[in-house]
Write a protein that holds these residues in place. Structure first.
Motif, short mmCIF file in Angstrom:
data_model
loop_
_atom_site.label_atom_id
_atom_site.label_comp_id
_atom_site.label_asym_id
_atom_site.label_seq_id
_atom_site.Cartn_x
_atom_site.Cartn_y
_atom_site.Cartn_z
N UNK A 14 0.76 -1.19 -0.02
CA UNK A 14 -0.06 -0.05 -0.14
C UNK A 14 1.03 1.25 0.03
N UNK A 15 0.16 2.28 -0.51
CA UNK A 15 1.13 3.53 -0.58
C UNK A 15 0.95 4.38 0.85
N UNK A 16 2.07 4.96 1.31
CA UNK A 16 1.98 5.73 2.79
C UNK A 16 1.45 7.08 2.42
N UNK A 17 0.66 7.80 3.36
CA UNK A 17 0.46 9.16 3.09
C UNK A 17 1.71 9.95 3.78
N UNK A 18 1.77 11.38 3.43
CA UNK A 18 2.52 12.16 3.59
C UNK A 18 2.77 12.29 5.05
N UNK A 19 1.74 12.32 6.02
CA UNK A 19 1.74 12.56 7.58
C UNK A 19 2.24 11.09 8.16
N UNK A 20 1.96 9.91 7.43
CA UNK A 20 2.86 8.57 7.70
C UNK A 20 4.32 8.87 7.50
#
Ligand code: URA
Length: 435
Positions: A14-20
Motif C-alpha cells: 500500500x502507499x503511505x500518506x505524507x503524514x505517515x
C-alpha cells in the motif's frame, strides 16, 4: 501512529500518506523508531517500491528533518554526480557557475565504494576547511558566490541514520531510498535548481544504461516534485573521466583546467554540458548553446579560476594555490610509468578496478574510519583509442613506497585492454532527462 502498522501496510504494497512518512522520519530522528523497525521499513520499500507522491513526501520529510538553508540572493543552484573514477567536474563547474552569476552552496560527499569523493579531494589542499559553521559558509558564499563543503549534522540528519541501517540490511539498492537520500541532502541546502550527472558504464554504480536512466528519471521527477528545477544528463563512465585518479592528482588536473595549462577534452565537454544545463534551469541562459558559451567564457577569461582561488582562500587554504600548485599539493615519493606490455590501441578499461587500485594505494578507504593518503593514484592515463608502442606509458603510478607502486602497476595493467584495431570511445553525453 504505530510504526508496525505502517511497516505492515508498506509490506503489503500500500502507499503511505505524507503524514505517515513524516512520522517515520520523525521516529528516525528521535530514536522512537527502532533499528529493527527501520530495517524492516527499508526492506518493505525495497521490495514493494513507492509511487511518485510517496517518493516526494519521503524526500521532503527527510530534507526537513534538520536545517534547510535559505539565501538572500539567487539563483541558488548546485550539481550532483552519482560518482565515478577521475570525476573532478565539481572543482571546475561550481566556481564557473558562480562566475556566471549563480549562487552555489555545494554540499559534497566523500568517496563511496570505488568512487572518489569531492571532499576527499579538497582535503588534499592544506588548510581547506570542509566543515565551516553556518555563519562562515554564509560569509564565504556571499564573498565568492560558491563554497564546496561537507554535509553538517544539521542538514538532513534523518539520512545519516537511515543510510547506516540500509548499509547493513541489504537495502542500499532501493531506487526510492537512493533518490530520497541523495535529494534530501541537496535540497536541504536551499536549492532552486539542480543538475544531475548520472553516470553509466563500468566505473559507475549503475553500470547499465537502463538502471542509469531509471535513476536519472526518479531523481528528476522527485527533484521537480519537491519544487527544485531539476535536470539530468546521463554520461559515460566506461573510462576515467579525468586523465588522473587520486585526490591531490585530481586537484592538480582541476587547477590545470581552470588556468588553461591543460584542458582535457572529455572533461571540458562534460563540465560545459552540465554547466549549460544548470545555467538554463537557473534562468541565467536562454538555452544550452548560450549556457555553453557562458561556461567557455568563464574558463577562458580566468573568471572561474579566480572564483576557485577566492573560495579556497576564504575557506582557509593558500591564497596563491592556483599559481603555486606544486608548493602546496602533497606529492608521492614514488612515481613510476606503467609501461604498455604490447603495441596497439587502448581499447578500454575496467574503470571500477582503477578506483579499487587507488584504494589499494591508500587513496580511498577500506573502513569508514581509515585516513586517506592524498598523494597517491594514477596520472596521465591514456584515453581509450590512444595508439601505444610497447613500453609507452599507459599512466604513471604515484605511490607511498615501491611495493605498493609495483602492486598498483600490476593492477592497472589488468584493467587495461590493448588491441590492434582502433575503437572510438563510447559516446560521452548519452542522454538528457528533464521534468
Ligand atoms: N549516495 C547517497 O547519498 N545515498 C545513497 O543512497 C546512494 C548514494
Amino acid at each position: 501512529m504505530l510504526y508496525q502498522e505502517l511497516i505492515r501496510r508498506k509490506r503489503d504494497g500500500h502507499a503511505l500518506r505524507a503524514d505517515e512518512l513524516r512520522a517515520i522520519v520523525a521516529g528516525i530522528c528521535d530514536g522512537s523508531l527502532g533499528d529493527a523497525q527501520l530495517g524492516a521499513f527499508a526492506m518493505a520499500v525495497l521490495l514493494r517500491g513507492m509511487n511518485l507522491t510517496e517518493r516526494v513526501d519521503l524526500t521532503t520529510a527527510m530534507r526537513d528533518s534538520g536545517t534547510v538553508l535559505d539565501w538572500d540572493n539567487g539563483p541558488v543552484i548546485d550539481k550532483h554526480s552519482t560518482g565515478g573514477v577521475g570525476d573532478c567536474v565539481s572543482l571546475m563547474l561550481i566556481p564557473a557557475l558562480a562566475a556566471c552569476g549563480a549562487v552555489v552552496p555545494s554540499i559534497a560527499g566523500r568517496g563511496l565504494g570505488h568512487t572518489g569523493g569531492t571532499l576527499d579531494k579538497l582535503e588534499a589542499i592544506p588548510g581547506y576547511d570542509i566543515a565551516p559553521d553556518a555563519a562562515r559558509l554564509r560569509q564565504v558564499v556571499a564573498q565568492t558566490g560558491c563554497a564546496i563543503v561537507g554535509q553538517t549534522a544539521a542538514l538532513a540528519p534523518a539520512d545519516k541514520r537511515f543510510y547506516a541501517i540500509r548499509d547493513v540490511t541489504g537495502t542500499v539498492e532501493s531506487l526510492d531510498l537512493i533518490t530520497a537520500s541523495i535529494l534530501s541532502k541537496k535540497l536541504a541546502a536551499g536549492l532552486e535548481g539542480l543538475v544531475l550527472d548520472v553516470k553509466c558504464g563500468n566505473g559507475a554504480f549503475m553500470a547499465d544504461m537502463g538502471s542509469a536512466r531509471s535513476l536519472a528519471r526518479a531523481l528528476v521527477e522527485v527533484g521537480n516534485g519537491a519544487g527544485c528545477r531539476t535536470v539530468a544528463l546521463v554520461t559515460d563512465m566506461s573510462q576515467p573521466l579525468a586523465p588522473a585518479a587520486g585526490n591531490a592528482l585530481e586537484i592538480s588536473v582541476a587547477l590545470d583546467f581552470l588556468t588553461g595549462r591543460a584542458r582535457d577534452a572529455r572533461l571540458w565537454d562534460v563540465t560545459c554540458a552540465l554547466g549549460a544545463q544548470a545555467l538554463v534551469i537557473a534562468g541565467l541562459a536562454a538555452g544550452p548553446e548560450q549556457g555553453s558559451a557562458m561556461m567557455a567564457h568563464a574558463f577562458q577569461s580566468g573568471a572561474a579560476a579566480e572564483r576557485f582561488a577566492r573560495m579556497v582562500a576564504a575557506l582557509g587554504g593558500p591564497a596563491d594555490l592556483v599559481e603555486n600548485v606544486s608548493a602546496y599539493l602533497p606529492a608521492a615519493p614514488v612515481i613510476r610509468p606503467v609501461a604498455a606490455p604490447a603495441g596497439g590501441y587502448v581499447a578500454g578499461y575496467d574503470t571500477r578496478a582503477i578506483g579499487v587500485a587507488v584504494i589499494g594505494l591508500g587513496g580511498g578507504r577500506r573502513q569508514p574510519s581509515d585516513s586517506i593518503d592524498p598523494r597517491v593514484g594514477f596520472s596521465a592515463i591514456a584515453p581509450v583509442g590512444q595508439p601505444v608502442q610497447p613500453g609507452d606509458p599507459l599512466a604513471y603510478v604515484h605511490a607511498a613506497d615501491p611495493d605498493s607502486a609495483a602492486a598498483a602497476t600490476r593492477a592497472f595493467l589488468n584493467t587495461c585492454a590493448i588491441q590492434d584495431a582502433q575503437n572510438g570511445p563510447a559516446p560521452l553525453i548519452v542522454d538528457r532527462i528533464s521534468g
